[in-house]
Design a protein around this motif. Structure first.
Motif, PDB file in Angstrom:
ATOM      1  N   SER A  45       0.833  -1.212   0.000  1.00  0.00           N
ATOM      2  CA  SER A  45       0.000   0.000   0.000  1.00  0.00           C
ATOM      3  C   SER A  45       0.864   1.256   0.000  1.00  0.00           C
ATOM      4  O   SER A  45       0.516   2.266  -0.613  1.00  0.00           O
ATOM      5  CB  SER A  45      -0.928   0.030   1.210  1.00  0.00           C
ATOM      6  OG  SER A  45      -1.986  -0.874   1.009  1.00  0.00           O
ATOM      7  N   THR A  46       2.016   1.168   0.677  1.00  0.00           N
ATOM      8  CA  THR A  46       2.936   2.323   0.687  1.00  0.00           C
ATOM      9  C   THR A  46       3.447   2.582  -0.734  1.00  0.00           C
ATOM     10  O   THR A  46       3.501   3.729  -1.193  1.00  0.00           O
ATOM     11  CB  THR A  46       4.113   2.047   1.639  1.00  0.00           C
ATOM     12  OG1 THR A  46       3.577   1.769   2.926  1.00  0.00           O
ATOM     13  CG2 THR A  46       5.053   3.223   1.726  1.00  0.00           C
ATOM     14  N   LEU A  48       1.938   1.824  -3.463  1.00  0.00           N
ATOM     15  CA  LEU A  48       0.825   2.390  -4.241  1.00  0.00           C
ATOM     16  C   LEU A  48       0.647   3.883  -3.923  1.00  0.00           C
ATOM     17  O   LEU A  48       0.469   4.698  -4.838  1.00  0.00           O
ATOM     18  CB  LEU A  48      -0.464   1.626  -3.944  1.00  0.00           C
ATOM     19  CG  LEU A  48      -1.677   2.055  -4.753  1.00  0.00           C
ATOM     20  CD1 LEU A  48      -2.457   0.850  -5.271  1.00  0.00           C
ATOM     21  CD2 LEU A  48      -2.616   2.916  -3.931  1.00  0.00           C
ATOM     22  N   SER A  49       0.734   4.206  -2.642  1.00  0.00           N
ATOM     23  CA  SER A  49       0.529   5.614  -2.253  1.00  0.00           C
ATOM     24  C   SER A  49       1.610   6.519  -2.847  1.00  0.00           C
ATOM     25  O   SER A  49       1.341   7.659  -3.225  1.00  0.00           O
ATOM     26  CB  SER A  49       0.479   5.761  -0.730  1.00  0.00           C
ATOM     27  OG  SER A  49       1.761   5.619  -0.194  1.00  0.00           O
ATOM     28  N   LEU A  54       0.190  10.150  -3.421  1.00  0.00           N
ATOM     29  CA  LEU A  54      -0.543  10.441  -2.185  1.00  0.00           C
ATOM     30  C   LEU A  54       0.434  10.701  -1.039  1.00  0.00           C
ATOM     31  O   LEU A  54       0.059  11.193   0.005  1.00  0.00           O
ATOM     32  CB  LEU A  54      -1.468   9.278  -1.814  1.00  0.00           C
ATOM     33  CG  LEU A  54      -2.546   8.901  -2.847  1.00  0.00           C
ATOM     34  CD1 LEU A  54      -3.362   7.712  -2.353  1.00  0.00           C
ATOM     35  CD2 LEU A  54      -3.462  10.067  -3.154  1.00  0.00           C
ATOM     36  N   ILE A  87      -8.222   6.569  -8.549  1.00  0.00           N
ATOM     37  CA  ILE A  87      -7.939   5.673  -7.415  1.00  0.00           C
ATOM     38  C   ILE A  87      -9.243   5.083  -6.882  1.00  0.00           C
ATOM     39  O   ILE A  87     -10.232   5.799  -6.693  1.00  0.00           O
ATOM     40  CB  ILE A  87      -7.228   6.416  -6.260  1.00  0.00           C
ATOM     41  CG1 ILE A  87      -6.024   7.226  -6.793  1.00  0.00           C
ATOM     42  CG2 ILE A  87      -6.766   5.457  -5.176  1.00  0.00           C
ATOM     43  CD1 ILE A  87      -5.414   8.186  -5.792  1.00  0.00           C
ATOM     44  N   PHE A  89     -10.643   2.933  -3.619  1.00  0.00           N
ATOM     45  CA  PHE A  89     -10.220   2.569  -2.259  1.00  0.00           C
ATOM     46  C   PHE A  89     -11.038   1.395  -1.723  1.00  0.00           C
ATOM     47  O   PHE A  89     -12.171   1.172  -2.148  1.00  0.00           O
ATOM     48  CB  PHE A  89     -10.411   3.766  -1.321  1.00  0.00           C
ATOM     49  CG  PHE A  89      -9.653   4.989  -1.737  1.00  0.00           C
ATOM     50  CD1 PHE A  89      -8.306   5.142  -1.427  1.00  0.00           C
ATOM     51  CD2 PHE A  89     -10.286   6.005  -2.456  1.00  0.00           C
ATOM     52  CE1 PHE A  89      -7.620   6.276  -1.814  1.00  0.00           C
ATOM     53  CE2 PHE A  89      -9.593   7.133  -2.848  1.00  0.00           C
ATOM     54  CZ  PHE A  89      -8.257   7.275  -2.535  1.00  0.00           C
ATOM     55  N   GLN A  90     -10.459   0.720  -0.748  1.00  0.00           N
ATOM     56  CA  GLN A  90     -11.163  -0.416  -0.134  1.00  0.00           C
ATOM     57  C   GLN A  90     -12.480   0.044   0.511  1.00  0.00           C
ATOM     58  O   GLN A  90     -13.503  -0.607   0.416  1.00  0.00           O
ATOM     59  CB  GLN A  90     -10.263  -1.058   0.925  1.00  0.00           C
ATOM     60  CG  GLN A  90     -10.905  -2.266   1.580  1.00  0.00           C
ATOM     61  CD  GLN A  90     -10.007  -2.883   2.659  1.00  0.00           C
ATOM     62  OE1 GLN A  90      -8.913  -2.407   2.921  1.00  0.00           O
ATOM     63  NE2 GLN A  90     -10.471  -3.953   3.246  1.00  0.00           N
ATOM     64  N   HIS A  93     -14.887   5.385   0.031  1.00  0.00           N
ATOM     65  CA  HIS A  93     -14.677   6.820   0.262  1.00  0.00           C
ATOM     66  C   HIS A  93     -15.477   7.693  -0.688  1.00  0.00           C
ATOM     67  O   HIS A  93     -14.907   8.482  -1.456  1.00  0.00           O
ATOM     68  CB  HIS A  93     -13.184   7.177   0.190  1.00  0.00           C
ATOM     69  CG  HIS A  93     -12.391   6.626   1.321  1.00  0.00           C
ATOM     70  ND1 HIS A  93     -12.793   6.738   2.631  1.00  0.00           N
ATOM     71  CD2 HIS A  93     -11.223   5.935   1.337  1.00  0.00           C
ATOM     72  CE1 HIS A  93     -11.905   6.146   3.408  1.00  0.00           C
ATOM     73  NE2 HIS A  93     -10.945   5.640   2.652  1.00  0.00           N
ATOM     74  N   LEU A  94     -16.774   7.534  -0.622  1.00  0.00           N
ATOM     75  CA  LEU A  94     -17.633   8.456  -1.380  1.00  0.00           C
ATOM     76  C   LEU A  94     -17.953   9.628  -0.456  1.00  0.00           C
ATOM     77  O   LEU A  94     -18.053   9.454   0.761  1.00  0.00           O
ATOM     78  CB  LEU A  94     -18.927   7.751  -1.790  1.00  0.00           C
ATOM     79  CG  LEU A  94     -18.741   6.565  -2.731  1.00  0.00           C
ATOM     80  CD1 LEU A  94     -20.078   5.864  -2.960  1.00  0.00           C
ATOM     81  CD2 LEU A  94     -18.158   6.999  -4.067  1.00  0.00           C
ATOM     82  N   ILE A  95     -18.144  10.795  -1.064  1.00  0.00           N
ATOM     83  CA  ILE A  95     -18.488  11.949  -0.221  1.00  0.00           C
ATOM     84  C   ILE A  95     -19.955  11.828   0.177  1.00  0.00           C
ATOM     85  O   ILE A  95     -20.843  11.775  -0.683  1.00  0.00           O
ATOM     86  CB  ILE A  95     -18.185  13.262  -0.958  1.00  0.00           C
ATOM     87  CG1 ILE A  95     -16.694  13.249  -1.261  1.00  0.00           C
ATOM     88  CG2 ILE A  95     -18.658  14.465  -0.164  1.00  0.00           C
ATOM     89  CD1 ILE A  95     -15.950  14.481  -1.300  1.00  0.00           C
ATOM     90  N   ARG A 152     -16.197   7.008 -10.618  1.00  0.00           N
ATOM     91  CA  ARG A 152     -15.541   8.278 -10.278  1.00  0.00           C
ATOM     92  C   ARG A 152     -14.043   8.233 -10.618  1.00  0.00           C
ATOM     93  O   ARG A 152     -13.493   9.192 -11.154  1.00  0.00           O
ATOM     94  CB  ARG A 152     -15.711   8.567  -8.783  1.00  0.00           C
ATOM     95  CG  ARG A 152     -15.115   9.902  -8.365  1.00  0.00           C
ATOM     96  CD  ARG A 152     -15.237  10.148  -6.892  1.00  0.00           C
ATOM     97  NE  ARG A 152     -14.511   9.132  -6.112  1.00  0.00           N
ATOM     98  CZ  ARG A 152     -14.633   8.977  -4.798  1.00  0.00           C
ATOM     99  NH1 ARG A 152     -15.463   9.752  -4.126  1.00  0.00           N
ATOM    100  NH2 ARG A 152     -13.953   8.055  -4.162  1.00  0.00           N
ATOM    101  N   ASP A 164      -6.864  -0.077  -4.413  1.00  0.00           N
ATOM    102  CA  ASP A 164      -6.332  -0.559  -3.128  1.00  0.00           C
ATOM    103  C   ASP A 164      -7.353  -1.498  -2.501  1.00  0.00           C
ATOM    104  O   ASP A 164      -8.363  -1.037  -1.972  1.00  0.00           O
ATOM    105  CB  ASP A 164      -6.067   0.654  -2.222  1.00  0.00           C
ATOM    106  CG  ASP A 164      -5.529   0.248  -0.868  1.00  0.00           C
ATOM    107  OD1 ASP A 164      -4.802  -0.755  -0.791  1.00  0.00           O
ATOM    108  OD2 ASP A 164      -5.849   0.934   0.118  1.00  0.00           O
ATOM    109  N   GLU A 165      -7.096  -2.789  -2.577  1.00  0.00           N
ATOM    110  CA  GLU A 165      -8.018  -3.806  -2.040  1.00  0.00           C
ATOM    111  C   GLU A 165      -9.469  -3.494  -2.449  1.00  0.00           C
ATOM    112  O   GLU A 165     -10.338  -3.350  -1.586  1.00  0.00           O
ATOM    113  CB  GLU A 165      -7.927  -3.849  -0.502  1.00  0.00           C
ATOM    114  CG  GLU A 165      -6.565  -4.130   0.047  1.00  0.00           C
ATOM    115  CD  GLU A 165      -6.266  -5.615   0.158  1.00  0.00           C
ATOM    116  OE1 GLU A 165      -7.037  -6.433  -0.407  1.00  0.00           O
ATOM    117  OE2 GLU A 165      -5.243  -5.959   0.763  1.00  0.00           O
TER     118      GLU A 165
END
Lengths: 218, 843
Positions: A45-46, A48-49, A54, A87, A89-90, A93-95, A152, A164-165
């Motif tokens: 993950s690091t 990837l970031s 990121l 990106i 995310f697992q 992370h939608l607003i 998105r 990421d996962e």
């Protein structure tokens, strides 16, 4: 497309310092689908970031489409990421205060795309959620949420998609359906995919598997 | 086990939460406790010095001289007990400092040999005796008066024998309207000041050795029975100290209410913090429940936890108050005009703690009810943990305690209830404004693309539309704080306006004009080129019967009394000043009934009576009531023909009771009069000449009086405003906490926006738009409600005129909004600086 040389990253200071990446070298070609696998704490993950801009490495270089991310200012990096990367995310992370359609149109609006809403509608349609476009994330199921997140991530037409996962928070059946969709879309748009996963079956669907162990490639 | 789970382990695991809760609570109760402690210090000091304040064991007093038969009755009673006595008469008169030719209205304390039985008067040098004139320190400061200087009092000139630096009988010097001189009663009589009907307080002081408290109470009842006129008071030391404390009591009551806002704001913060904490702990609570702990045990554990925090805060606050009090004790003493004890009586602090504790616990009841309603087993399987819902009626215990506490603090059902209703009003209006804003925003923004008015505005609008009760809490905490500030500022503005000398107000107010002096005074004024206006007779009398029923004295010694009870009994137990007048004065307005001129007199023996409406209300009188007055031994029967409103701040001669001309015209009287505003430039020369030619006539310089009243009010306003700002600062701290929490709840949203390409600057802009709008709206609502409450109080209670001070509304509203924006920017600074890496699965 992506060229990483001698990439190092550590967290903490003094005795609690942990070297997460210990000089990684990696090249990924355009349109490739790459799975980053490894045990927890291996540094995937690091990596990837750092590739997604990121976070910043301690040393080494990340070249994407001929540009060194390390030499970019925060503002330049933000713009570069918005134009070239998506990106997933697992945790999706939608607003939470934006509808599905608004979540998808947001990256386009950030880039001042005048047809943001139209394009977002097409993408929502493509992930099969046109009937849910006006719903808030809290009104969507897990699978629907991740499909919105996928739409998105691809909205601005990025050349690289980082995931990421992506199925980590979904049940097996839903996860499989969403991953099918992701691979279809990536193939269709010829996007480079870099996927972090624990799932061996999912990793096998990629054209290349990169294994990380204790911060180094094996 | 519960103790271990909810206290020791929790305190260890969440120290930041407990520190935050403790600080919020400390801020909330500090103001109330501080004011309570100071108020108690003053009261206990007055109680300790009760005898010194009264100067004797028992006082029989009235605003008139006792009649011969009353004097006889009193002497007969007192003759049965060995005693010593003296008389003290307090009057107001013009005094001239011969050396500097300065003249002013002074309170003259006319004393006799033996004064004071208790307490003492200290002089700058020498020993106080009842043999001549003594000047008070404040008058000496004002005039530069020295020992040996001559002063003209009435018709005589006296030499100053000393300057009184301390008088233990003077309670709160900071609130007195005129400086004092001391003069033997015999000399005052020689000076021709004590004429028939002179305005003043006439008191007979007694010292009765070897009498117990019980004996004094019995003696008091005996005298009251023998002297049935309600206007005669029989006072014991304890009651005297309570009367003195009442002046400061009113101020501390209002300050306490202002501080209560701070407490409410801190309780809003505690509610919010506990809600977040309980949600984060819910999974563990579910596990406790799974392993056998009942929901009731969990609730008790939370209450126990809060109780420990509360008591720790009380201990901490007590330790904090001691050095703070020691630091400000001397300043406080000089401000109040009374030497306060140097050490703090912390026991008194504990008196208001049960109320504060109950308020704290009851604000948690909705959350605890939510906890009881949570299906704990199901929570362990659920994807998202959620606390059971609470209902509006869960807040009812809190509101009940709040109402009771408001009444307790204000000592008034009326003020306490008004305060409570105002809180509900702000709460209701805040909720309504938020809901309406959300509906309007839905219509404006949701039907249009996100970036139609700019992306930052689009994102901010979505947050405002979809945020739940947390938004209302932030809004409420700011609106409550600004309402309070606005109320204080606007009310002050209304009152200051009223105490400004304008064309309508007179320049001098004359009283104690004897009937035989009136023609000469009118001529004298004409020779000065001015016409005496509003010449009105003043006749002393008392209310004897209402509709045939004897009007009796209201007991004043009941233990639980509200301010309304006190005002009512004071109104009823005093003599009445009456006048006769055919119509209304320019500062009066007819409210009910008919004017004397349009009334038919069906019963020739009845005089028409016009009553001031609030006086009528306190006395329980209404239109058509038949009233019998005793005017210096002569009975006059009247019928209430109308009720009127009086604008007292006009400074024109007005009375609670006006009678139609005819019946009392021949009664012994003095006159009141005013001189117009345009006479202002000759005022001093006129005053000098009056003192020379009419030495018993007193003049009030209206401008000077207004300045004095303004300065007393200013002191009170500053004190209340200080507490109001303290409350607002608490509000800002709470707002900081709420904003901080809200921004951190958006931690991932902010990180995500950055990962999508939004810059930190754009995110800050979004937060400024969102919170800025919210704050400006809340501040505007708060200032508007504050102004509305101020004009309601101003018009209804103080009978002031309607006005708006835009400067005092807009400037604080804008500056507060800016303060709030800075608060939110500081609160969000770290969150906005987040690296989007936090979004990844291993973070």
């Amino acid at each position: 497309m992506i060229k990483i040389s001698h990439l190092k990253k550590s967290y903490g200071v003094g005795e609690s310092k942990v070297d997460v990446l210990k000089g990684v070298d990696l090249e990924i070609g355009a349109g490739e689908t790459v799975a980053l696998v490894g045990k927890s704490g291996s540094g995937k993950s690091t990596l990837l970031s750092l590739m997604a801009g990121l976070d910043r490495p301690d040393s080494g270089a990340i070249m994407i489409r001929g540009k060194n991310l390390n030499q970019m200012s925060e503002k330049e990096l933000t713009l570069f990421r918005a134009q070239n990367m998506g990106i997933v995310f697992q945790q999706f992370h939608l607003i939470s205060t934006l509808t599905a359609l608004e979540n998808v149109s947001l990256p386009l609006m950030i880039l001042h795309n005048t047809e943001a809403e139209q394009k977002a509608r097409e993408l929502i349609d493509e992930v099969g959620l046109s009937h849910r476009s006006g719903h808030l994330p809290s009104q969507l199921s897990g699978g629907e949420g991740q499909r919105v997140a996928l739409a998105r991530a691809l909205a601005s037409g990025p050349s690289i998609l980082f995931a990421d996962e992506p199925s980590g928070n979904l049940d097996e059946e839903t996860g499989e359906r969403v991953m099918d969709l992701m691979f279809d879309l990536v193939k269709k748009t010829k996007t480079t995919l870099i996927l972090v996963t624990h799932d061996k079956e999912l990793a096998k669907r990629c054209s290349r598997i990169v294994m990380l162990e204790h911060g180094s490639l094996v | 086990m519960i103790f271990n789970l909810f206290l020791i382990k929790e305190f260890k695991k969440y120290p930041f939460f407990f520190i935050l809760i403790s600080l919020t609570l400390l801020l909330g109760i500090f103001g109330i406790a501080g004011i309570g402690v100071v108020s108690e210090q003053v009261t206990s000091k007055l109680r300790q010095n009760a005898k010194e304040l009264l100067t004797s064991d028992l006082v029989v007093s009235a605003r008139r001289e006792l009649l011969a038969e009353e004097d006889l009755s009193l002497s007969q009673i007192m003759a049965r007990h060995p005693h010593r006595k003296y008389q003290v008469i307090d009057i107001y008169s013009m005094v001239k400092h011969v050396r500097t030719d300065q003249i002013r209205l002074v309170e003259i304390r006319c004393i006799e040999e033996g004064f004071p039985f208790y307490g003492h008067l200290s002089l700058k040098s020498g020993i106080f005796k009842t043999n001549g004139l003594y000047l008070s320190q404040d008058l000496s400061d004002l005039w530069g008066g020295q020992v040996g200087d001559e002063f003209k009092v009435g018709e005589k000139i006296f030499s100053n024998l000393g300057i009184v630096t301390k008088d233990t009988s003077q309670g709160l010097r900071g609130f007195s309207l005129a400086p004092r001189i001391y003069l033997p009663l015999s000399l005052v009589k020689d000076a021709g000041l004590l004429k028939e009907g002179s305005t003043g307080s006439y008191a007979r002081h007694f010292r009765v050795p070897n009498f117990s408290q019980q004996d004094f109470l019995k003696l008091q009842q005996e005298i009251l029975k023998a002297l049935p006129d309600a206007a005669i008071r029989v006072t014991l030391p304890q009651e005297s100290s309570e009367q003195t404390a009442r002046v400061l009591g009113l101020l501390t009551d209002f300050m306490s209410l202002a501080a209560l806002i701070g407490l409410i704001l801190s309780l809003v913060g505690i509610f919010y913090l506990y809600q977040s904490h309980l949600i984060s702990r819910l999974k563990d609570f579910c596990l406790f429940h799974l392993y056998g702990l009942s929901k009731k045990d969990i609730v008790l554990g939370v209450i126990g936890q809060f109780s420990i925090i509360f008591f720790s805060v009380v201990v901490g606050m007590s330790l904090l108050l001691i050095p703070i009090y020691e630091m400000v004790q001397s300043q406080l003493s000089s401000l109040i005009g009374m030497e306060l004890a140097t050490t703090l009586n912390l026991f008194e602090l504990l008196k208001s703690m049960p109320f504060l504790y109950l308020l704290g616990v009851t604000i948690l009841i909705p959350l605890l009810m939510g906890l009881l309603r949570t299906p704990m087993g199901a929570q362990l399987k659920a994807a998202k943990i959620s606390l059971g819902t609470f209902r509006f009626y869960d807040f009812s215990p809190f509101f009940t305690i709040l109402l009771s506490y408001s009444v307790y603090l204000s000592h008034s059902f009326k003020i306490g209830s008004l305060f409570f209703v105002s809180i509900l009003l702000v709460l209701g209006v805040s909720t309504l404004v938020i809901k309406v804003t959300q509906i309007v925003f839905r219509k404006i923004f949701l039907r249009r693309p996100l970036n139609v008015y700019g992306l930052e505005i689009g994102l901010a609008s979505r947050h405002l539309i979809h945020s739940g009760h947390k938004l209302t809490l932030s809004f409420l905490s700011l609106a409550l704080g600004t309402t309070l500030i606005s109320l204080v500022l606007q009310l002050d503005s209304l009152i200051q306006k009223e105490f400004t000398l304008d064309e309508k107000k007179p320049s001098l107010f004359l009283f104690d004009i004897q009937e035989e002096q009136l023609p000469d005074l009118l001529d004298f004024s004409r020779s000065f080129g001015v016409r005496l206006e509003g010449v009105t007779p003043l006749i002393r009398g008392r209310l004897d019967r209402v509709n045939g029923m004897k009007f009796t004295r209201v007991p004043e010694n009941s233990t639980v009394r509200t301010r309304e009870d006190e005002v009512e009994s004071r109104t009823k137990n005093r003599g009445i000043n009456l006048t006769y007048r055919a119509g209304l004065s320019p500062s009066e307005k007819l409210l009910e009934g008919e004017d004397f001129s349009s009334s038919k007199n069906e019963n020739e023996s009845l005089t028409f009576v016009s009553l001031e409406e609030r006086f009528a209300k306190r006395m329980g009188l209404k239109l058509g009531d038949k009233i019998t007055f005793d005017i210096q031994g002569v009975e006059i029967e009247g019928i209430v023909k109308n009720l009127r409103e009086v604008k007292w701040t006009s400074f024109y001669p007005n009375f609670f009771v006006n009678l139609s001309p005819g019946a009392i015209d021949e009664a012994p009287k003095t006159f009141l009069a005013v001189l117009p505003k345009d006479f202002h430039h000759k005022k001093h020369a006129y005053q000098r000449e009056i003192v020379r030619r009419f030495p018993n006539v007193s003049l009030i310089d209206v401008e000077e009086l207004m300045l004095k009243l303004s300065s007393i009010f200013e002191k009170a306003r500053q004190a209340i405003e200080l507490i109001s700002w303290l409350s607002l600062i608490i509000g800002l701290v709470i707002l900081y906490g709420l904003s901080h929490d809200q921004v951190y709840r958006r931690y991932f949203d902010i990180a995500l926006l950055k990962s999508l390409g939004l810059t930190a600057g754009q995110i800050r802009k979004q937060l400024i738009v969102e919170f800025g709008f919210l704050f400006i709206l809340a501040a505007s609502v708060g200032f508007l409600i504050g102004w509305l409450i101020a004009i309601t109080i101003g018009i209804q209670i103080f009978k002031l005129s309607w006005s708006v001070d835009l400067y005092r509304m807009v400037v604080p509203a804008v500056s507060l909004s800016i303060m709030c924006l800075v608060t939110i920017l500081v609160a969000s600074w770290r969150a906005v600086a987040v690296r989007p890496r936090e979004l990844l699965s291993d973070s």
